[in-house]
Each structure stands twice: as C-alpha cells, then as structure tokens.
Design a protein around this motif. Structure first.
Motif, PDB file in Angstrom:
ATOM      1  N   ARG A  73       0.816  -1.218   0.000  1.00 30.49           N
ATOM      2  CA  ARG A  73       0.000   0.000   0.000  1.00 30.49           C
ATOM      3  C   ARG A  73       0.853   1.273   0.000  1.00 30.49           C
ATOM      4  O   ARG A  73       0.405   2.314  -0.458  1.00 30.49           O
ATOM      5  N   CYS A  74       2.061   1.187   0.547  1.00 24.39           N
ATOM      6  CA  CYS A  74       2.900   2.386   0.705  1.00 24.39           C
ATOM      7  C   CYS A  74       3.279   2.975  -0.654  1.00 24.39           C
ATOM      8  O   CYS A  74       3.739   2.263  -1.542  1.00 24.39           O
ATOM      9  N   THR A  75       3.092   4.282  -0.765  1.00 23.37           N
ATOM     10  CA  THR A  75       3.406   4.955  -2.021  1.00 23.37           C
ATOM     11  C   THR A  75       4.617   5.894  -1.890  1.00 23.37           C
ATOM     12  O   THR A  75       4.846   6.760  -2.723  1.00 23.37           O
ATOM     13  N   ALA A  76       5.363   5.691  -0.810  1.00 25.34           N
ATOM     14  CA  ALA A  76       6.587   6.462  -0.569  1.00 25.34           C
ATOM     15  C   ALA A  76       6.341   7.972  -0.625  1.00 25.34           C
ATOM     16  O   ALA A  76       7.163   8.720  -1.152  1.00 25.34           O
ATOM     17  N   CYS A  77       5.230   8.410  -0.047  1.00 28.04           N
ATOM     18  CA  CYS A  77       4.940   9.850  -0.046  1.00 28.04           C
ATOM     19  C   CYS A  77       5.795  10.582   0.979  1.00 28.04           C
ATOM     20  O   CYS A  77       5.982  11.794   0.896  1.00 28.04           O
ATOM     21  N   GLY A  78       6.264   9.858   1.978  1.00 22.92           N
ATOM     22  CA  GLY A  78       7.162  10.450   2.982  1.00 22.92           C
ATOM     23  C   GLY A  78       6.469  11.156   4.123  1.00 22.92           C
ATOM     24  O   GLY A  78       7.132  11.736   4.984  1.00 22.92           O
ATOM     25  N   LEU A  79       5.117  11.128   4.145  1.00 21.65           N
ATOM     26  CA  LEU A  79       4.411  11.853   5.208  1.00 21.65           C
ATOM     27  C   LEU A  79       4.717  11.281   6.594  1.00 21.65           C
ATOM     28  O   LEU A  79       4.804  12.008   7.571  1.00 21.65           O
ATOM     29  N   CYS A  80       4.876   9.960   6.659  1.00 23.88           N
ATOM     30  CA  CYS A  80       5.184   9.339   7.961  1.00 23.88           C
ATOM     31  C   CYS A  80       6.543   9.828   8.464  1.00 23.88           C
ATOM     32  O   CYS A  80       6.705  10.120   9.646  1.00 23.88           O
ATOM     33  N   ALA A  81       7.503   9.936   7.543  1.00 25.80           N
ATOM     34  CA  ALA A  81       8.850  10.376   7.932  1.00 25.80           C
ATOM     35  C   ALA A  81       8.824  11.827   8.405  1.00 25.80           C
ATOM     36  O   ALA A  81       9.498  12.191   9.360  1.00 25.80           O
ATOM     37  N   THR A  90      13.279   6.425   7.302  1.00 25.64           N
ATOM     38  CA  THR A  90      13.914   6.865   6.052  1.00 25.64           C
ATOM     39  C   THR A  90      13.422   5.971   4.920  1.00 25.64           C
ATOM     40  O   THR A  90      13.033   4.819   5.167  1.00 25.64           O
ATOM     41  N   MET A  91      13.421   6.500   3.728  1.00 20.97           N
ATOM     42  CA  MET A  91      12.958   5.681   2.602  1.00 20.97           C
ATOM     43  C   MET A  91      13.548   6.191   1.292  1.00 20.97           C
ATOM     44  O   MET A  91      14.003   7.337   1.200  1.00 20.97           O
ATOM     45  N   THR A  92      13.518   5.320   0.298  1.00 18.30           N
ATOM     46  CA  THR A  92      13.900   5.688  -1.068  1.00 18.30           C
ATOM     47  C   THR A  92      12.728   5.298  -1.944  1.00 18.30           C
ATOM     48  O   THR A  92      12.215   4.175  -1.828  1.00 18.30           O
ATOM     49  N   ALA A 129      -0.390   9.821  10.280  1.00 14.74           N
ATOM     50  CA  ALA A 129      -0.066  10.667   9.121  1.00 14.74           C
ATOM     51  C   ALA A 129      -0.305   9.964   7.791  1.00 14.74           C
ATOM     52  O   ALA A 129      -0.545  10.618   6.783  1.00 14.74           O
ATOM     53  N   CYS A 130      -0.265   8.642   7.781  1.00 12.08           N
ATOM     54  CA  CYS A 130      -0.296   7.910   6.508  1.00 12.08           C
ATOM     55  C   CYS A 130      -1.656   8.014   5.810  1.00 12.08           C
ATOM     56  O   CYS A 130      -2.669   7.588   6.362  1.00 12.08           O
ATOM     57  N   PRO A 131      -1.700   8.558   4.599  1.00  9.00           N
ATOM     58  CA  PRO A 131      -2.980   8.672   3.892  1.00  9.00           C
ATOM     59  C   PRO A 131      -3.375   7.393   3.170  1.00  9.00           C
ATOM     60  O   PRO A 131      -4.458   7.298   2.616  1.00  9.00           O
ATOM     61  N   LYS A 132      -2.492   6.425   3.136  1.00 12.90           N
ATOM     62  CA  LYS A 132      -2.728   5.198   2.369  1.00 12.90           C
ATOM     63  C   LYS A 132      -3.044   3.995   3.244  1.00 12.90           C
ATOM     64  O   LYS A 132      -3.115   2.871   2.735  1.00 12.90           O
ATOM     65  N   GLU A 133      -3.179   4.211   4.556  1.00  8.15           N
ATOM     66  CA  GLU A 133      -3.375   3.095   5.487  1.00  8.15           C
ATOM     67  C   GLU A 133      -2.324   2.019   5.272  1.00  8.15           C
ATOM     68  O   GLU A 133      -2.626   0.833   5.200  1.00  8.15           O
ATOM     69  N   ALA A 134      -1.103   2.476   5.121  1.00  7.91           N
ATOM     70  CA  ALA A 134      -0.023   1.547   4.820  1.00  7.91           C
ATOM     71  C   ALA A 134       0.762   1.157   6.058  1.00  7.91           C
ATOM     72  O   ALA A 134       1.279   0.049   6.147  1.00  7.91           O
ATOM     73  N   ILE A 135       0.866   2.077   7.015  1.00  6.29           N
ATOM     74  CA  ILE A 135       1.679   1.760   8.201  1.00  6.29           C
ATOM     75  C   ILE A 135       0.811   1.762   9.457  1.00  6.29           C
ATOM     76  O   ILE A 135      -0.021   2.640   9.638  1.00  6.29           O
ATOM     77  N   PHE A 136       0.975   0.721  10.242  1.00  6.97           N
ATOM     78  CA  PHE A 136       0.248   0.597  11.507  1.00  6.97           C
ATOM     79  C   PHE A 136       1.208   0.085  12.565  1.00  6.97           C
ATOM     80  O   PHE A 136       2.139  -0.668  12.256  1.00  6.97           O
TER      81      PHE A 136
HETATM   82  S1  SF4 Z   1       2.848   7.919   4.959  1.00  4.75           S
HETATM   83 FE1  SF4 Z   1       2.156   5.860   4.393  1.00  4.75          FE
HETATM   84  S2  SF4 Z   1       2.211   5.862   2.171  1.00  4.75           S
HETATM   85 FE2  SF4 Z   1       3.406   7.611   2.831  1.00  4.75          FE
HETATM   86  S3  SF4 Z   1       5.518   6.830   2.928  1.00  4.75           S
HETATM   87 FE3  SF4 Z   1       4.653   6.589   4.966  1.00  4.75          FE
HETATM   88  S4  SF4 Z   1       3.814   4.512   5.013  1.00  4.75           S
HETATM   89 FE4  SF4 Z   1       4.178   5.049   2.884  1.00  4.75          FE
END
Ligand code: SF4
Ligand code: SF4
Length: 193
Positions: A73-81, A90-92, A129-136
């Motif tokens: 589900r994660c789209t690497a938007c970076g909002l969580c970071a 951190t992410m790429t 913060a995650c808009p994609k319900e990707a991280i819990f």
């Molecule tokens: S906020 Fe959610 S979708 Fe965006 S990078 Fe973090 S885990 Fe991925």
C-alpha cells in the motif's frame, strides 16, 4: 526578601518530641506497611511463562500493510517520515514498472523503507499521518539484541506476508472514522488502480 511567587512556605523549625526522637513508632509503622504488602496480590508475573494481555491499542512494532490483492500500500509519499518526531523513518522511492501492478498499489513505491527502532518512541504519529493506510503499529514486541545495527528494520521485517496466515491483524487499531474513510470509494486514496 520579597517572594516572586506566592508558593513559598514558611519552614518549621519545630523541636522533635521524645517519641519522634526514639524513631520506634516510625519504624513500626514502616514495618506494618511492608507486612500489609505480603498479603496483597503480586504486581509481578513470571514472564515469559505468563504473559499479560495487551490493550488493543498497544503500540508495538510497525507493519507495512498490503492491500486485499497483496500489493504494497505504501506509495513512498514520505508523510510518515515528516510526521515522525524522532526522525526514525527513512525511505527511497522508485517508479513502478509495467508488470509490477500486483506488487505495488501505486505508480510510486518505497524501494527501501527503514525504521530505526532505537530512535522510535512508538508515538503512533506515522500511523496517523499515513494517507494510504499503509503503516500501523501492532501488538508485536521488537525483540531485544546486543547489537545496535540490528535495530534498523527494513522492508524484510516490516512488510506483512502475502499469504492469508502471514497478514497482521490491525482491525482493532482502526477507529470508526478510519473505517468510514476506507469504505468511501469516492476518495482517490481508496480507489484501486
Ligand atoms: S505515509 Fe504511508 S504511504 Fe506515505 S511513505 Fe509513509 S507509510 Fe508510505
Ligand atoms: S511511532 Fe512515532 S517515533 Fe516511531 S516511527 Fe512512528 S512516528 Fe516515528
């Protein structure tokens, strides 16, 4: 000298009485309190043989969720970071290639996603913060170790498995508002590409 606040107190310089000087009543009182605790229910348990039940909203190790079709589900938007007060994430990001639709839900995905568990304070801000319900956050405990480098968790430890029995149940963390949001197919976030 005049006090700057009204919180100052007059210190008493009272002489101790004879009983107070003997200390015996104070010692007996202390022993009574100790003896009372012998008959109370113990606060400790024999871990790991006995384990306490966690509250449904306990904040433990994170999971990166897949959607119902098994795509990340994660789209690497970076909002969580950005939301993380400990700067533990951190992410790429990378672009999805044709044929990878089953692996990644969106055109952009996290090719690397890492959480430093030694920095994390398990506040749950990334989840909010995650808009994609990707991280819990989950009820899983981050195992202890003597080597610091082992605490940088990558996708191998964070992304849940594709198989049904490897999915991590986060249903108790989803509030009524989140479920309503999830069921609203009008919202861009909830549309399957
Ligand atoms: S906020 Fe959610 S979708 Fe965006 S990078 Fe973090 S885990 Fe991925
Ligand atoms: S739980 Fe808090 S500290 Fe830990 S990664 Fe998420 S936002 Fe950062």
């Amino acid at each position: 000298m005049q006090s700057l606040t009204n919180r100052s107190k007059q210190v008493s310089n009272k002489e101790m009485t004879l009983i107070e000087r003997a200390y015996l009543p104070a010692i007996l009182n202390g022993m009574l309190i100790t003896i009372k605790h012998f008959f109370r229910k113990k606060a400790t348990i024999k871990y790991p043989e006995v384990k306490r039940e966690f509250a449904p909203v306990y904040r433990g190790m994170h999971v990166l969720k897949r959607d119902e079709n098994g795509a990340e589900r994660c789209t690497a938007c970076g909002l969580c970071a950005v939301a993380c007060p400990a700067e533990a994430i951190t992410m790429t990001s990378a672009e999805r290639k044709p044929g990878e639709e089953k692996l990644f839900r969106e055109e952009k995905y996290a090719s690397v996603y890492e959480i430093n568990m030694l920095r994390c304070i398990f506040c749950g801000d990334c989840e909010d913060a995650c808009p994609k319900e990707a991280i819990f956050l989950t009820d899983r405990i981050v195992p202890s170790d003597s080597l610091r480098e082992k605490f940088v968790y990558g996708k191998d430890l964070l992304v849940e498995g594709v198989e049904e029995n490897k999915r991590v149940d986060i249903s108790k963390r989803q509030t009524k508002e989140v479920l309503e949001f999830k069921n609203n197919k009008e919202l861009q976030h909830n549309r399957l590409k």
